[in-house]
Design a protein around this motif. Structure first.
Motif, PDB file in Angstrom:
ATOM      1  N   VAL A  40       0.814  -1.219   0.000  1.00 23.97           N
ATOM      2  CA  VAL A  40       0.000   0.000   0.000  1.00 23.97           C
ATOM      3  C   VAL A  40       0.851   1.276   0.000  1.00 23.97           C
ATOM      4  O   VAL A  40       0.330   2.365   0.233  1.00 23.97           O
ATOM      5  N   GLY A  41       2.143   1.161  -0.235  1.00 24.01           N
ATOM      6  CA  GLY A  41       2.984   2.351  -0.323  1.00 24.01           C
ATOM      7  C   GLY A  41       3.073   3.137   0.959  1.00 24.01           C
ATOM      8  O   GLY A  41       3.131   4.370   0.936  1.00 24.01           O
ATOM      9  N   ALA A  42       3.115   2.443   2.103  1.00 25.48           N
ATOM     10  CA  ALA A  42       3.070   3.127   3.403  1.00 25.48           C
ATOM     11  C   ALA A  42       4.444   3.420   3.981  1.00 25.48           C
ATOM     12  O   ALA A  42       4.538   3.981   5.063  1.00 25.48           O
ATOM     13  N   ILE A  43       5.522   3.040   3.294  1.00 26.30           N
ATOM     14  CA  ILE A  43       6.864   3.190   3.851  1.00 26.30           C
ATOM     15  C   ILE A  43       7.683   4.149   2.981  1.00 26.30           C
ATOM     16  O   ILE A  43       7.660   4.057   1.756  1.00 26.30           O
ATOM     17  N   ALA A  44       8.382   5.052   3.636  1.00 28.89           N
ATOM     18  CA  ALA A  44       9.220   6.012   2.920  1.00 28.89           C
ATOM     19  C   ALA A  44      10.396   6.405   3.797  1.00 28.89           C
ATOM     20  O   ALA A  44      10.320   6.330   5.026  1.00 28.89           O
ATOM     21  N   PRO A  45      11.517   6.838   3.175  1.00 28.12           N
ATOM     22  CA  PRO A  45      12.611   7.377   3.990  1.00 28.12           C
ATOM     23  C   PRO A  45      12.192   8.677   4.643  1.00 28.12           C
ATOM     24  O   PRO A  45      11.331   9.401   4.128  1.00 28.12           O
ATOM     25  N   VAL A  46      12.807   8.971   5.776  1.00 30.37           N
ATOM     26  CA  VAL A  46      12.457  10.184   6.524  1.00 30.37           C
ATOM     27  C   VAL A  46      12.537  11.419   5.639  1.00 30.37           C
ATOM     28  O   VAL A  46      11.707  12.328   5.725  1.00 30.37           O
ATOM     29  N   SER A  47      13.518  11.461   4.759  1.00 35.09           N
ATOM     30  CA  SER A  47      13.741  12.644   3.931  1.00 35.09           C
ATOM     31  C   SER A  47      12.607  12.901   2.941  1.00 35.09           C
ATOM     32  O   SER A  47      12.501  13.997   2.396  1.00 35.09           O
ATOM     33  N   MET A  48      11.744  11.899   2.710  1.00 35.46           N
ATOM     34  CA  MET A  48      10.690  12.053   1.701  1.00 35.46           C
ATOM     35  C   MET A  48       9.297  12.154   2.318  1.00 35.46           C
ATOM     36  O   MET A  48       8.296  12.127   1.605  1.00 35.46           O
TER      37      MET A  48
END
Length: 561
Positions: A58-66
């Motif tokens: 579900v696209g729930a994970i991202a790096p902090v910078s994004m």
């Protein structure tokens, strides 16, 4: 740079197994997984490999910078899940590396493949089919009452949460498998029976959810202007059974009784600027009604205090980031009082967010949401339509009234009895042992009958929680097959196909669903994800445009059957 899980987490655990350093918890083998509000990445252990990003459906994970500004609170939330420890201690000492669970190995035997019917097409059904089809020699037939699949992902997820609906990409891969046949627009119990399914399959898995709302038994419920929040969710999502629901938005206030995540979803949609919703897959009739809405305030009323709020912390963070949310002064006092008590970290985080909400006395500049506590509903007022709700202050004789033209209840769900299977009316589930249906009188399994999802465990967890739930059921089913417990079917797929089409000429198959899907997407014109059909006849007309299968595909289908 560590990665962060955000509020659109579906908790299916795929990221856990993709992570090479065991930095995502709780894992499916840990006690807190089934009840966790979300999963959390350990910032001290994350090696920034990105494996979890591609694994998340579900696209729930991202790096902090994004992260967006609205997602920044999740940096602290992810970190707060983990206890303080030495800088060189990367994994909490009570955790263990969770291996990818072994697929259930099907032992082939004479007479053809393992044949399983799955009733329902929502997340639990799709995860069960996916688990079964990891093995050769398995055939799955899926039945769904509606002409469209995917259950609550299509009809229950809020239209402004499009990222959560990305899990349908996985489901599309499942339904594309040649070993799976879809029979949509076919109702088990009406067009085919449980006995019919067992005659053509080794086993039947019911993944039918908990479709009934728990009803609030007070005077006035049933007046025009009253409904359940679940019905309104189905209305704005274009469910054909609820497209004509009379949702009255001609008053300046709506009241929702109950404060779980569904209540927050409905309140958010009722107060969101319609132009923002116009880029989603919200039903056209709902968008038109919201454009004409006079609602200026949605009150979410709860019987208990702030510390007992039923909504999850991620949903509260998401709500306050996008909507005007306020509290009355008296409710602010309740929050401050609860903050002085000892509470678990998640509850304390909720209270700290509630403590920062503006006071309800602030000027109203746009439609807003008010959270209200310790209000026990007594009756809905009005002669010919809902005009308000009378409450008592919980634990006292003090009465109060809120004027409202729309009164919704959101107090939970319960399963519906299934013809041919036992039912626990008190719990609202089919009695089972790890997914095996059990006869409560004898304590013995009901031959060939299994359950997964909410009809198995009750209405708990999130979309992805159904993955581990379905896997458990499938493992038990396969074990029963391998030990010879399951009787072989007495008829084949050709006979089943003739039976279904004789009794339900309007059956929709995989090609028909693909035609509906393509037509809805085309109706979106590139500006919206899709414009849904909201009536069954329109869906069937779109399905009829599907190309006929080629001779090669018909021959292949015969061989697979």
């Amino acid at each position: 740079m560590p990665h962060v899980i955000t509020q659109s987490c579906c908790s299916d655990g795929s990221c856990v197994f993709a992570c090479p350093v065991n930095c995502i918890h709780p894992t499916p083998d840990e006690p807190g997984f089934a009840t966790a509000e979300m999963l959390y990445i350990d910032p001290a252990a994350c090696v920034d490999c990105g494996a979890c990003v591609s694994a998340c459906p579900v696209g729930a994970i991202a790096p902090v910078s994004m992260l967006t500004e609205a997602q920044l609170p999740f940096v602290e939330l992810n970190a707060a899940f983990y206890p303080e420890r030495r800088p060189d201690e990367k994994v909490p000492p009570t955790s263990k590396l969770a291996p990818v669970p072994d697929a259930p190995v099907v032992h082939s035997r004479p007479g053809g493949p393992l044949k399983v019917a799955i009733v329902g097409s929502g997340p639990a059904a799709m995860y069960a089919a996916d688990e079964l089809l990891t093995q050769r020699g398995v055939r799955v037939t899926m039945f769904e009452r509606l002409p469209t699949p995917y259950g609550l992902v299509r009809a229950g997820v809020a239209p402004d949460h499009q990222s959560t609906k990305r899990v349908t990409r996985l489901f599309d891969q499942v339904t594309a498998r040649r070993e799976l046949r879809l029979y949509l627009n076919v109702e088990v119990g009406t067009h085919v029976s449980h006995a019919d399914l067992l005659a053509h399959h080794h086993a039947v898995v019911y993944a039918v959810g908990a479709p009934n709302d728990r009803r609030l038994d007070i005077d006035g419920m049933g007046l025009p202007g009253t409904a359940t929040a679940t019905e309104v969710v189905a209305w704005y999502n274009g469910h054909p059974d609820y497209a004509a629901l009379p949702v009255r938005l001609d008053h300046d206030r709506a009241v929702i009784i109950g404060n779980g995540n569904v209540a927050l979803d409905v309140a958010r949609i009722l107060t969101t600027e319609p132009d923002l919703l116009a880029a989603t897959d919200i039903a056209d009739h709902a968008l038109a009604a919201l454009r004409a809405s006079r609602v200026e305030e949605v009150v979410i009323a709860a019987r208990r205090g702030p510390a007992q709020s039923a909504f999850t912390l991620p949903e509260l963070i998401g709500l306050t980031a996008t909507c005007d949310v306020v509290l009355e002064a008296a409710d602010h006092d309740l929050v401050r009082r609860d903050l002085t008590d000892e509470t678990d970290p998640l509850t304390r985080n909720k209270l700290e967010i509630l403590a920062k909400l503006p006071d309800a006395s602030a000027p109203v500049t746009r439609p807003r949401i008010r959270l209200a506590y310790r209000l026990t509903p007594r009756r809905v007022t009005g002669e010919t339509r809902a005009e308000g709700v009378e409450f008592t202050v919980t634990g006292t004789d003090q009465a109060c009234r809120l004027d409202a033209g729309l009164v919704l209840t959101s107090i939970g769900y319960r399963g519906r009895p299934i013809t041919g299977l036992p039912f626990d009316d008190a719990a609202g589930v089919v009695p089972n042992d790890g997914g095996r249906v059990v006869d409560p009188a004898s304590g013995r399994p009901v031959a060939g009958s299994y359950v997964a999802g909410w009809i198995k465990r009750g209405p708990t967890g999130f979309i992805g929680t159904n993955k581990s739930c379905a896997a458990q059921t499938v493992h038990h089913l396969v074990a029963d097959y391998n030990t010879g417990v399951l009787a072989p079917p007495s008829a084949g797929y050709r006979e089943l196909d003739r039976l279904v089409r004789d009794r339900r000429p309007d059956v929709v198959d995989t090609a028909g669903w693909r035609a509906i899907d393509a037509a809805e997407t085309a109706r979106g014109g590139g500006q919206r994800p899709r414009v849904k059909f909201t009536s069954v006849p329109d869906m069937l007309e779109a399905a009829a445009a599907a190309p006929a299968p080629t001779l090669g595909r018909r021959l292949l289908a015969g061989l697979l059957g």
